[in-house]
Motif scaffolding. Structure first.
Motif, short mmCIF file in Angstrom:
data_model
loop_
_atom_site.label_atom_id
_atom_site.label_comp_id
_atom_site.label_asym_id
_atom_site.label_seq_id
_atom_site.Cartn_x
_atom_site.Cartn_y
_atom_site.Cartn_z
N LEU A 51 0.83 -1.21 0.00
CA LEU A 51 0.00 0.00 0.00
C LEU A 51 0.86 1.26 0.00
CD1 LEU A 51 -2.90 -0.88 2.48
CD2 LEU A 51 -2.78 -1.20 0.02
N LEU A 52 2.00 1.20 0.67
CA LEU A 52 2.86 2.38 0.69
C LEU A 52 3.51 2.66 -0.66
CD1 LEU A 52 4.63 2.12 4.17
CD2 LEU A 52 3.07 3.90 3.39
N ARG A 53 3.52 1.67 -1.53
CA ARG A 53 4.05 1.92 -2.88
C ARG A 53 3.20 2.96 -3.62
NH1 ARG A 53 5.27 -3.41 -6.18
NH2 ARG A 53 6.08 -1.81 -7.59
N GLU A 54 1.92 3.07 -3.23
CA GLU A 54 1.06 4.10 -3.82
C GLU A 54 1.57 5.50 -3.45
OE1 GLU A 54 -1.62 3.84 -5.77
OE2 GLU A 54 -1.60 1.65 -5.90
N ALA A 55 2.32 5.59 -2.35
CA ALA A 55 2.81 6.89 -1.89
C ALA A 55 4.24 7.17 -2.35
CB ALA A 55 2.75 6.95 -0.36
N ASN A 111 5.06 8.20 -5.27
CA ASN A 111 5.00 9.40 -6.11
C ASN A 111 4.73 10.61 -5.22
OD1 ASN A 111 4.54 11.39 -7.98
ND2 ASN A 111 3.19 10.17 -9.26
N LEU A 112 5.64 11.58 -5.24
CA LEU A 112 5.49 12.76 -4.39
C LEU A 112 4.25 13.56 -4.77
CD1 LEU A 112 6.73 14.39 -2.10
CD2 LEU A 112 8.07 15.64 -3.80
N GLN A 113 3.92 13.59 -6.05
CA GLN A 113 2.74 14.32 -6.48
C GLN A 113 1.48 13.67 -5.94
OE1 GLN A 113 2.37 14.61 -10.72
NE2 GLN A 113 0.58 15.96 -10.66
N ALA A 114 1.46 12.32 -5.94
CA ALA A 114 0.29 11.62 -5.41
C ALA A 114 0.13 11.89 -3.92
CB ALA A 114 0.43 10.12 -5.67
N VAL A 115 1.24 11.96 -3.18
CA VAL A 115 1.16 12.24 -1.75
C VAL A 115 0.66 13.65 -1.51
CG1 VAL A 115 2.51 12.45 0.37
CG2 VAL A 115 2.95 10.57 -1.21
N TRP A 157 -3.75 10.98 2.48
CA TRP A 157 -4.30 9.83 3.20
C TRP A 157 -3.69 8.51 2.73
CZ3 TRP A 157 -7.14 13.37 0.37
CH2 TRP A 157 -7.53 12.97 -0.91
N LEU A 158 -2.95 8.52 1.63
CA LEU A 158 -2.27 7.31 1.18
C LEU A 158 -1.13 6.91 2.11
CD1 LEU A 158 -2.08 7.92 -2.68
CD2 LEU A 158 -3.73 6.55 -1.43
#
Length: 388
Positions: A342-346, A348-352, A357-358
């Motif tokens: 799940l932390l792989r979703e975070a 990307n700095l832009q996604a964070v 909440w990721l």
């Protein structure tokens, strides 16, 4: 009738009843068993006690996440991509309604950035129901088919994203609950394997000594001298990418166990070196006990409390190792769910920046690691109940 109380702790009963001696706190300590003393000492460690409750709740979640999660963790809706957390509301314009509810979300594209912007839609009010049926079907532990969820919405028109949604519109809370089973269990399974290897190999090294001790210690020194992260990377890269989730799970567990047993083995070796000449060990030899029985039934239980404390402190390192490997893409892989995945979703700095909440799995990792450390500290203090 007047009765005089003799010296010592007594209780006077009415009429002609006899005196009943009630032990004082100091006398209770003198007659208490070692287990009682350990429990009393552990109970004085407030943070360890609170952390124990947190860990119990964590593993209850791991056991029952299918029932607790409002959605299937793999269910996606691109229209809800990066939907923010919906606040659970207990008050509205009319006062205090029951059950609680969430307002709907309206999403519109920003004409300049083309980013979807969500606003609260107070015209859409979705009451949250408990013990909801007709939700996403699941197989509890892979055996029992059911569609009963702890909470959710009875209609399919709204959403209840209490921790928001990811880039594919998947519910972060449901995925976080599902990931808890693998991340929490891999620490326990890995530590159990490390415990068996550490006690067995360390016991042989300390009990027999000589050539066996020298050979085992050189192997331990070689393993501990290697940098852990490159060793993890090399062993994890050897796992075929087409393996199923279950096989990858056990492979990661074995990898972590093969690296983590050395510290416990050295502790066990030191204790065995000091215990093998004790009177109770010599008495067991003279009584005709086999060497295996002496090791398992006499020597190991004499310092089992210290082993339990060491094992408890080793669990968070296992969890962090699995999280690190999965975060780097060398551990668990989708569709498997773990905190590292799940932390792989975070990554990307832009996604964070757009969806902070990721990072919720990272917070859960911190809570779990701190809870295990506090419990380990409490067990380590309780392991020697006679110390001041």
């Amino acid at each position: 009738m007047t009765q005089e109380l003799a010296e010592g702790p007594h209780t006077i009963l009415p009429d002609d009843s006899e005196f009943i001696e009630v032990p004082s706190e100091r006398e209770k300590i003198f007659v208490a068993s070692p287990r009682q003393l350990m429990w009393w000492r552990f109970r004085r460690h407030r943070m360890a006690l609170l952390s124990g409750v947190v860990l119990i709740l964590l593993y209850l979640v791991a056991l029952t996440w299918e029932f607790l999660a409002p959605y299937d963790p793999l269910r996606h809706d691109v229209q809800s991509a990066y939907a923010p957390p919906q606040r659970l509301r207990f008050f509205d314009e009319e006062g205090f309604p029951f059950p609680p509810f969430v307002y709907g979300l309206k999403g519109e594209r920003d004409p300049e950035t083309f980013r979807k912007i969500y606003e609260v839609d107070k015209s859409a009010k979705h009451p949250i129901k408990f013990m909801v049926k007709q939700g996403d079907p699941y197989r509890f532990w892979g055996f029992i088919e059911s569609d009963l969820h702890l909470f959710g919405l009875e209609d399919n028109e709204g959403t209840v994203f209490l921790l928001g949604a990811d880039r594919l519109g998947r519910d972060v809370l449901s995925r976080l609950l599902a990931a808890t089973r693998i991340s929490a269990s891999i620490g326990l399974v890995g530590v159990i394997v490390s415990f068996v290897l550490g006690v067995l190999i360390g016991g042989i090294s300390g009990y027999y000594g000589g050539t066996a001790d020298i050979a085992i210690q050189r192997v331990i020194e070689f393993i501990r001298a290697m940098p852990s992260i490159p060793l993890w990377l090399a062993l994890s890269a050897a796992i075929p990418k087409d393996w199923p989730v279950t096989r990858v799970y056990f492979a990661i567990t074995i990898i972590l166990s093969l690296i983590g047993w050395t510290g416990l083995a050295r502790v066990v070796r030191g204790r065995f070196l000091s215990l093998r000449e004790e009177d109770f060990v010599q008495a067991a030899r003279f009584a005709g006990a086999s060497e295996g029985r002496i090791i398992v039934r006499h020597m190991t239980p004499s310092f089992l409390s210290h082993i339990i404390a060491s094992v408890t402190l080793a669990v968070p390192s296992m969890i962090l190792s699995e999280t690190s490997l999965s975060f780097l893409g060398l551990g668990m892989r989708p569709p498997a769910l773990s905190w590292g995945v799940l932390l792989r979703e975070a990554q990307n700095l832009q996604a964070v920046a757009l969806a902070p909440w990721l990072l919720a799995p990272g917070l859960l990792v911190v809570i779990a690691v701190l809870a295990f450390n506090f419990v380990g500290d409490g067990l380590r203090d309780a392991a020697d109940p006679y110390a001041r």
